[in-house]
Scaffold this motif. Structure first.
Motif, PDB file in Angstrom:
ATOM      1  N   LEU A 154       9.671 -24.053  -5.486  1.00  0.00           N
ATOM      2  CA  LEU A 154       8.253 -24.377  -5.595  1.00  0.00           C
ATOM      3  C   LEU A 154       7.370 -23.422  -4.803  1.00  0.00           C
ATOM      4  O   LEU A 154       6.183 -23.275  -5.094  1.00  0.00           O
ATOM      5  CB  LEU A 154       8.007 -25.815  -5.130  1.00  0.00           C
ATOM      6  CG  LEU A 154       8.567 -26.914  -6.043  1.00  0.00           C
ATOM      7  CD1 LEU A 154       8.329 -28.281  -5.415  1.00  0.00           C
ATOM      8  CD2 LEU A 154       7.940 -26.843  -7.427  1.00  0.00           C
ATOM      9  N   GLY A 155       7.967 -22.749  -3.824  1.00  0.00           N
ATOM     10  CA  GLY A 155       7.164 -21.831  -3.016  1.00  0.00           C
ATOM     11  C   GLY A 155       6.744 -20.587  -3.773  1.00  0.00           C
ATOM     12  O   GLY A 155       5.606 -20.120  -3.643  1.00  0.00           O
ATOM     13  N   ASN A 156       7.649 -20.028  -4.566  1.00  0.00           N
ATOM     14  CA  ASN A 156       7.316 -18.780  -5.264  1.00  0.00           C
ATOM     15  C   ASN A 156       7.459 -18.860  -6.775  1.00  0.00           C
ATOM     16  O   ASN A 156       7.200 -17.884  -7.486  1.00  0.00           O
ATOM     17  CB  ASN A 156       8.174 -17.627  -4.732  1.00  0.00           C
ATOM     18  CG  ASN A 156       9.667 -17.907  -4.861  1.00  0.00           C
ATOM     19  OD1 ASN A 156      10.108 -18.699  -5.693  1.00  0.00           O
ATOM     20  ND2 ASN A 156      10.460 -17.250  -4.001  1.00  0.00           N
ATOM     21  N   GLY A 157       7.894 -20.025  -7.294  1.00  0.00           N
ATOM     22  CA  GLY A 157       8.029 -20.193  -8.730  1.00  0.00           C
ATOM     23  C   GLY A 157       9.213 -19.491  -9.346  1.00  0.00           C
ATOM     24  O   GLY A 157       9.317 -19.425 -10.571  1.00  0.00           O
ATOM     25  N   GLN A 158      10.120 -18.978  -8.515  1.00  0.00           N
ATOM     26  CA  GLN A 158      11.267 -18.232  -9.017  1.00  0.00           C
ATOM     27  C   GLN A 158      12.474 -19.146  -9.217  1.00  0.00           C
ATOM     28  O   GLN A 158      12.679 -20.107  -8.463  1.00  0.00           O
ATOM     29  CB  GLN A 158      11.643 -17.116  -8.035  1.00  0.00           C
ATOM     30  CG  GLN A 158      10.552 -16.091  -7.814  1.00  0.00           C
ATOM     31  CD  GLN A 158      10.215 -15.325  -9.072  1.00  0.00           C
ATOM     32  OE1 GLN A 158      11.098 -14.806  -9.763  1.00  0.00           O
ATOM     33  NE2 GLN A 158       8.923 -15.238  -9.382  1.00  0.00           N
ATOM     34  N   ARG A 159      13.258 -18.797 -10.195  1.00  0.00           N
ATOM     35  CA  ARG A 159      14.503 -19.521 -10.431  1.00  0.00           C
ATOM     36  C   ARG A 159      15.523 -19.139  -9.369  1.00  0.00           C
ATOM     37  O   ARG A 159      15.671 -17.957  -9.021  1.00  0.00           O
ATOM     38  CB  ARG A 159      15.054 -19.190 -11.820  1.00  0.00           C
ATOM     39  CG  ARG A 159      16.316 -19.962 -12.154  1.00  0.00           C
ATOM     40  CD  ARG A 159      16.847 -19.602 -13.520  1.00  0.00           C
ATOM     41  NE  ARG A 159      18.048 -20.362 -13.823  1.00  0.00           N
ATOM     42  CZ  ARG A 159      18.764 -20.214 -14.924  1.00  0.00           C
ATOM     43  NH1 ARG A 159      18.409 -19.330 -15.846  1.00  0.00           N
ATOM     44  NH2 ARG A 159      19.839 -20.948 -15.121  1.00  0.00           N
ATOM     45  N   ILE A 160      16.267 -20.115  -8.871  1.00  0.00           N
ATOM     46  CA  ILE A 160      17.222 -19.840  -7.794  1.00  0.00           C
ATOM     47  C   ILE A 160      18.666 -20.096  -8.223  1.00  0.00           C
ATOM     48  O   ILE A 160      19.577 -19.986  -7.393  1.00  0.00           O
ATOM     49  CB  ILE A 160      16.899 -20.691  -6.540  1.00  0.00           C
ATOM     50  CG1 ILE A 160      16.972 -22.187  -6.849  1.00  0.00           C
ATOM     51  CG2 ILE A 160      15.540 -20.308  -5.983  1.00  0.00           C
ATOM     52  CD1 ILE A 160      16.797 -23.076  -5.619  1.00  0.00           C
ATOM     53  N   ASN A 161      18.907 -20.399  -9.518  1.00  0.00           N
ATOM     54  CA  ASN A 161      20.286 -20.631  -9.971  1.00  0.00           C
ATOM     55  C   ASN A 161      20.587 -19.844 -11.252  1.00  0.00           C
ATOM     56  O   ASN A 161      20.934 -20.422 -12.272  1.00  0.00           O
ATOM     57  CB  ASN A 161      20.545 -22.125 -10.182  1.00  0.00           C
ATOM     58  CG  ASN A 161      19.751 -22.692 -11.352  1.00  0.00           C
ATOM     59  OD1 ASN A 161      18.643 -22.235 -11.665  1.00  0.00           O
ATOM     60  ND2 ASN A 161      20.326 -23.697 -12.004  1.00  0.00           N
ATOM     61  N   PRO A 162      20.459 -18.518 -11.209  1.00  0.00           N
ATOM     62  CA  PRO A 162      20.718 -17.735 -12.423  1.00  0.00           C
ATOM     63  C   PRO A 162      22.198 -17.790 -12.801  1.00  0.00           C
ATOM     64  O   PRO A 162      23.060 -18.068 -11.959  1.00  0.00           O
ATOM     65  CB  PRO A 162      20.321 -16.313 -12.014  1.00  0.00           C
ATOM     66  CG  PRO A 162      20.527 -16.280 -10.535  1.00  0.00           C
ATOM     67  CD  PRO A 162      20.142 -17.650 -10.066  1.00  0.00           C
TER      68      PRO A 162
END
Length: 210
Positions: free
Chosen positions: A136-144
């Motif tokens: 939620l902090g940067n909107g990036q996916r963290i489980n590619p």
């Protein structure tokens, strides 16, 4: 309907409308429980001396390949699910599988199982979580999605789950009911636990009961 012809393999099915190919060597036995392909340019290949029972292959995508190399045995069943494009499964010569599920939830991932490995029953291998987790902090996916690599002459015990990003070194043993998350594990190791950790080094194993 597919056309069938002989090119040195037992059966070659060529789905001309979608350019998918299934090749089974003349001295291999493959008993399909289910075979469903939706997409184009997919290859399923069984090389020499394979005995595959209760095989279920579902492909939803394009440019995927599933390669069973020489002398592979599946005793109780193997389910392969590919949802994506440009995925690759390769199983090395002489590997045996009791029962396993191998799933590709996203494109551009691969599973490699080395030569002379032994997978017990109730094995599950995934290259993806099938869903996204977002920071939620940067909107990036963290489980590619990530690849799974199992080395040569590895013994995978009953009920093992191998998750995306795992790299298992040659001549290693994974203890029953372990959960292997991402990370690289040394050759000649025993890996056990949830999450899996190296509990002993400098080992090897043989199929014979010495």
């Amino acid at each position: 309907s597919p056309s069938a012809f002989n090119l040195g393999y037992k059966i070659i099915y060529l789905f001309t409308f979608s350019k998918n190919s299934i090749l089974i060597n003349s001295n291999s036995i493959v008993l399909f429980k289910k075979l469903r392909i939706k997409g184009r340019n997919n290859l399923i290949l069984f090389k020499q001396n394979c005995v595959i029972r209760n095989c279920e292959i579902i492909v939803n995508g394009e440019n995927n390949s599933v390669v069973f190399n020489k002398s592979i045995a599946v005793y109780n069943g193997l389910k392969i699910l590919i949802e994506g494009n440009d995925c690759m499964l390769s199983i090395g010569d002489g590997t045996t599988i009791g029962q396993a599920v191998i799933q590709f939830g996203e494109s551009n991932t691969r599973v490699e199982i080395g030569t002379d490995s032994m997978l017990s029953r109730n094995i599950r291998i995934n290259t993806s979580d099938f869903h996204s987790i977002i920071d939620l902090g940067n909107g990036q996916r963290i489980n590619p999605p990530q690849n799974v690599i199992i080395g040569n002459h590895c013994w995978v015990g009953n009920g093992v789950y191998i998750n995306k990003g795992a790299l298992i070194g040659d001549n290693s043993v994974i203890a029953a009911s372990s959960v292997i998350t991402k990370g690289s594990f040394d050759n000649n190791s025993i890996i056990a636990g949830i999450p899996g950790k190296v509990v002993k080094r400098n080992i090897t194993w043989v199929r014979e009961k010495l």
